[in-house]
Write a protein that holds these residues in place. Structure first.
Motif, PDB file in Angstrom:
ATOM      1  N   THR A  12      10.843  -5.758  53.919  1.00 55.48           N
ATOM      2  CA  THR A  12      10.657  -5.016  52.989  1.00 55.48           C
ATOM      3  C   THR A  12      10.264  -5.984  51.378  1.00 55.48           C
ATOM      4  OG1 THR A  12      13.097  -5.378  52.476  1.00 55.48           O
ATOM      5  CG2 THR A  12      12.780  -3.539  53.301  1.00 55.48           C
ATOM      6  N   GLY A  13      10.052  -5.610  50.258  1.00 54.40           N
ATOM      7  CA  GLY A  13      10.090  -5.907  49.271  1.00 54.40           C
ATOM      8  C   GLY A  13      10.170  -5.161  47.765  1.00 54.40           C
ATOM      9  N   PRO A  14       9.893  -5.909  46.582  1.00 56.06           N
ATOM     10  CA  PRO A  14      10.569  -5.028  45.827  1.00 56.06           C
ATOM     11  C   PRO A  14      10.014  -3.429  45.230  1.00 56.06           C
ATOM     12  CG  PRO A  14       9.199  -6.752  45.032  1.00 56.06           C
ATOM     13  CD  PRO A  14       8.591  -6.689  46.936  1.00 56.06           C
ATOM     14  N   ASP A  15       9.077  -2.527  46.162  1.00 54.72           N
ATOM     15  CA  ASP A  15       9.169  -1.273  46.539  1.00 54.72           C
ATOM     16  C   ASP A  15       7.867  -1.352  47.458  1.00 54.72           C
ATOM     17  OD1 ASP A  15       5.839  -2.686  45.651  1.00 54.72           O
ATOM     18  OD2 ASP A  15       6.162  -1.221  44.247  1.00 54.72           O
ATOM     19  N   SER A  31      10.379   4.264  46.951  1.00 57.49           N
ATOM     20  CA  SER A  31      11.825   4.428  45.449  1.00 57.49           C
ATOM     21  C   SER A  31      12.571   2.985  45.696  1.00 57.49           C
ATOM     22  CB  SER A  31      11.936   4.904  45.546  1.00 57.49           C
ATOM     23  OG  SER A  31      13.286   5.884  46.090  1.00 57.49           O
ATOM     24  N   ALA A  32      13.399   2.869  44.888  1.00 59.53           N
ATOM     25  CA  ALA A  32      14.288   1.730  44.650  1.00 59.53           C
ATOM     26  C   ALA A  32      15.612   2.374  45.367  1.00 59.53           C
ATOM     27  CB  ALA A  32      14.925   1.341  43.429  1.00 59.53           C
ATOM     28  N   ARG A  33      15.621   3.429  45.418  1.00 58.72           N
ATOM     29  CA  ARG A  33      16.871   3.972  46.367  1.00 58.72           C
ATOM     30  C   ARG A  33      16.796   4.469  47.457  1.00 58.72           C
ATOM     31  NH1 ARG A  33      20.353   6.871  43.194  1.00 58.72           N
ATOM     32  NH2 ARG A  33      19.922   7.286  40.862  1.00 58.72           N
ATOM     33  N   THR A  34      15.126   4.828  47.896  1.00 61.16           N
ATOM     34  CA  THR A  34      15.145   4.596  48.991  1.00 61.16           C
ATOM     35  C   THR A  34      14.691   3.490  49.786  1.00 61.16           C
ATOM     36  OG1 THR A  34      13.282   6.912  48.993  1.00 61.16           O
ATOM     37  CG2 THR A  34      12.511   5.029  50.986  1.00 61.16           C
ATOM     38  N   LEU A  35      14.533   2.560  49.846  1.00 58.48           N
ATOM     39  CA  LEU A  35      14.364   1.060  49.894  1.00 58.48           C
ATOM     40  C   LEU A  35      16.194   0.551  50.622  1.00 58.48           C
ATOM     41  CD1 LEU A  35      12.256  -1.093  47.768  1.00 58.48           C
ATOM     42  CD2 LEU A  35      11.816  -0.534  50.232  1.00 58.48           C
ATOM     43  N   ASP A  36      16.789   1.074  49.660  1.00 62.99           N
ATOM     44  CA  ASP A  36      18.698   0.886  49.478  1.00 62.99           C
ATOM     45  C   ASP A  36      19.263   1.451  50.570  1.00 62.99           C
ATOM     46  OD1 ASP A  36      18.752  -1.575  47.213  1.00 62.99           O
ATOM     47  OD2 ASP A  36      19.242   0.287  46.045  1.00 62.99           O
ATOM     48  N   THR A  64      13.369   8.885  51.857  1.00 65.36           N
ATOM     49  CA  THR A  64      15.089   8.802  53.051  1.00 65.36           C
ATOM     50  C   THR A  64      14.861  10.634  53.581  1.00 65.36           C
ATOM     51  OG1 THR A  64      15.882   9.309  51.273  1.00 65.36           O
ATOM     52  CG2 THR A  64      15.400   6.873  52.415  1.00 65.36           C
ATOM     53  N   SER A  65      13.814  11.310  52.556  1.00 69.39           N
ATOM     54  CA  SER A  65      14.317  12.543  52.712  1.00 69.39           C
ATOM     55  C   SER A  65      13.435  14.075  52.316  1.00 69.39           C
ATOM     56  CB  SER A  65      15.944  13.352  52.063  1.00 69.39           C
ATOM     57  OG  SER A  65      15.371  13.597  50.907  1.00 69.39           O
ATOM     58  N   ALA A  66      13.561  14.836  53.229  1.00 65.61           N
ATOM     59  CA  ALA A  66      11.770  15.615  52.222  1.00 65.61           C
ATOM     60  C   ALA A  66      12.545  16.145  51.038  1.00 65.61           C
ATOM     61  CB  ALA A  66      12.202  17.416  53.763  1.00 65.61           C
ATOM     62  N   ALA A  67      13.420  16.159  50.646  1.00 63.95           N
ATOM     63  CA  ALA A  67      13.830  16.613  49.533  1.00 63.95           C
ATOM     64  C   ALA A  67      13.056  15.739  48.033  1.00 63.95           C
ATOM     65  CB  ALA A  67      14.811  16.766  49.362  1.00 63.95           C
ATOM     66  N   GLU A  68      13.170  14.628  48.863  1.00 64.28           N
ATOM     67  CA  GLU A  68      12.263  13.326  47.646  1.00 64.28           C
ATOM     68  C   GLU A  68      10.615  14.129  46.932  1.00 64.28           C
ATOM     69  OE1 GLU A  68      13.252   8.205  47.163  1.00 64.28           O
ATOM     70  OE2 GLU A  68      13.130   9.247  48.862  1.00 64.28           O
ATOM     71  N   ARG A  69      10.724  13.490  48.746  1.00 62.28           N
ATOM     72  CA  ARG A  69       9.561  14.047  48.586  1.00 62.28           C
ATOM     73  C   ARG A  69       8.564  15.457  47.897  1.00 62.28           C
ATOM     74  NH1 ARG A  69       6.972  14.283  54.878  1.00 62.28           N
ATOM     75  NH2 ARG A  69       8.045  16.266  54.377  1.00 62.28           N
ATOM     76  N   ASN A  70       9.178  15.998  48.183  1.00 59.78           N
ATOM     77  CA  ASN A  70       8.889  17.756  47.385  1.00 59.78           C
ATOM     78  C   ASN A  70       8.800  17.353  46.099  1.00 59.78           C
ATOM     79  OD1 ASN A  70       9.215  19.030  49.689  1.00 59.78           O
ATOM     80  ND2 ASN A  70      10.706  19.520  49.461  1.00 59.78           N
ATOM     81  N   LEU A  90      12.422   9.201  40.353  1.00 62.33           N
ATOM     82  CA  LEU A  90      13.265   8.771  41.931  1.00 62.33           C
ATOM     83  C   LEU A  90      14.083   7.464  41.988  1.00 62.33           C
ATOM     84  CD1 LEU A  90      10.360  10.355  43.909  1.00 62.33           C
ATOM     85  CD2 LEU A  90      12.832  11.497  43.357  1.00 62.33           C
ATOM     86  N   SER A  91      14.227   6.460  41.419  1.00 65.88           N
ATOM     87  CA  SER A  91      14.498   5.355  41.533  1.00 65.88           C
ATOM     88  C   SER A  91      15.863   4.892  40.475  1.00 65.88           C
ATOM     89  CB  SER A  91      13.742   3.907  41.444  1.00 65.88           C
ATOM     90  OG  SER A  91      12.682   3.749  41.940  1.00 65.88           O
ATOM     91  N   ALA A  92      15.214   5.967  39.849  1.00 63.86           N
ATOM     92  CA  ALA A  92      16.502   5.930  38.461  1.00 63.86           C
ATOM     93  C   ALA A  92      17.277   6.618  38.326  1.00 63.86           C
ATOM     94  CB  ALA A  92      15.482   6.235  37.191  1.00 63.86           C
ATOM     95  N   LEU A  93      16.965   8.111  39.338  1.00 60.43           N
ATOM     96  CA  LEU A  93      17.281   9.246  39.257  1.00 60.43           C
ATOM     97  C   LEU A  93      18.006   9.689  40.718  1.00 60.43           C
ATOM     98  CD1 LEU A  93      16.005  11.610  36.310  1.00 60.43           C
ATOM     99  CD2 LEU A  93      18.198  10.518  36.918  1.00 60.43           C
ATOM    100  N   THR A  94      18.752  10.546  41.346  1.00 62.83           N
ATOM    101  CA  THR A  94      19.036  10.938  42.438  1.00 62.83           C
ATOM    102  C   THR A  94      17.806  12.770  41.874  1.00 62.83           C
ATOM    103  OG1 THR A  94      21.149  12.364  42.308  1.00 62.83           O
ATOM    104  CG2 THR A  94      21.213   9.986  42.966  1.00 62.83           C
ATOM    105  N   THR A  95      17.477  13.125  43.612  1.00 58.76           N
ATOM    106  CA  THR A  95      16.935  14.738  43.202  1.00 58.76           C
ATOM    107  C   THR A  95      17.790  15.470  42.793  1.00 58.76           C
ATOM    108  OG1 THR A  95      17.320  14.837  45.803  1.00 58.76           O
ATOM    109  CG2 THR A  95      15.490  13.915  45.550  1.00 58.76           C
ATOM    110  N   GLU A  96      18.797  15.454  43.051  1.00 56.56           N
ATOM    111  CA  GLU A  96      20.458  16.166  42.508  1.00 56.56           C
ATOM    112  C   GLU A  96      20.377  16.443  40.786  1.00 56.56           C
ATOM    113  OE1 GLU A  96      21.401  14.426  44.726  1.00 56.56           O
ATOM    114  OE2 GLU A  96      20.932  15.339  46.710  1.00 56.56           O
TER     115      GLU A  96
END
Length: 204
Positions: A12-15, A31-36, A64-70, A90-96
């Motif tokens: 992994t790397g920064p992005d 995104s940072a959330r996906t990497l985490d 990590t999810s189809a929702a994030e890809r959408n 998408l790194s700053a906010l969740t999909t919700e």
């Protein structure tokens, strides 16, 4: 088109991350959330992907999810939003959180992302406000009944939504059709049954 990768997290790397699928390493920008969410090197991972091709570049974007890809697809459809800006959001906010921001016209929340100014945030919210209402959200979130909410990452319904999108249905239509199929068949329904019923709903 590569829609999903299942393999081992190699690096992994920064992005970005490298996913080893049977000895082939795929470089995936995330995104940072996906990497985490992916975990540590050697972990088995499932990554939903979107291929982006331009005159000068070709890259896989991972989620990590189809929702994030959408949401990535919706964001990059807005003028001025490229893949880097979309991943920053998408790194700053969740999909919700993103859905609530768009549905509620909260441009300030979108502007929290790196590289997103007030004008661009306002444009994103205005253009996606109506589309946000058709996207599934987590149970208890405003704007949609809990029975129509998105299922956990990796569930049959998430895979069914992805399958419908790969067949050419728009994200909102695919999500709604699968939600209706889950309501008809029950939450324990298998993937094949969900896709079969959801296809009828989407095409009908």
């Amino acid at each position: 088109m590569i829609a999903k990768l299942t393999g081992l997290l190699d690096d992994t790397g920064p992005d970005w991350a490298v996913i080893d699928v049977n000895g082939v390493g795929y470089l995936v920008h995330c995104s940072a959330r996906t990497l985490d969410h992916l975990g540590i090197r050697g972990d088995k991972v499932v990554v939903h992907t979107e291929m982006q091709v331009s005159e000068t570049d070709q890259r896989l974007i991972g989620f990590t999810s189809a929702a994030e890809r959408n949401w990535f697809r919706l964001l990059t459809a807005v003028q001025g939003v490229g893949s880097k800006v979309a991943l920053a959001i998408l790194s700053a906010l969740t999909t919700e959180e993103l859905q609530r921001a768009c549905a509620g016209g909260d441009s300030a929340m979108v502007a929290r992302a790196n590289g997103v100014g007030p004008k661009l945030a306002t444009r994103i919210v205005n253009e996606l406000k109506e589309k946000a209402g058709g996207m599934p959200v987590a149970p208890g979130s405003p704007g949609i009944a809990a029975s129509d909410a998105a299922s956990p990452v990796g569930s049959s319904s998430t895979d069914a939504v992805s399958a419908l999108q790969n067949l050419g249905f728009k994200p909102a239509i695919a999500s709604t059709a699968v939600a209706q199929a889950v309501g008809e068949l029950g939450e324990d329904a298998g993937l094949n049954d969900l896709v079969r019923v959801a296809l009828k709903k989407a095409a009908g």
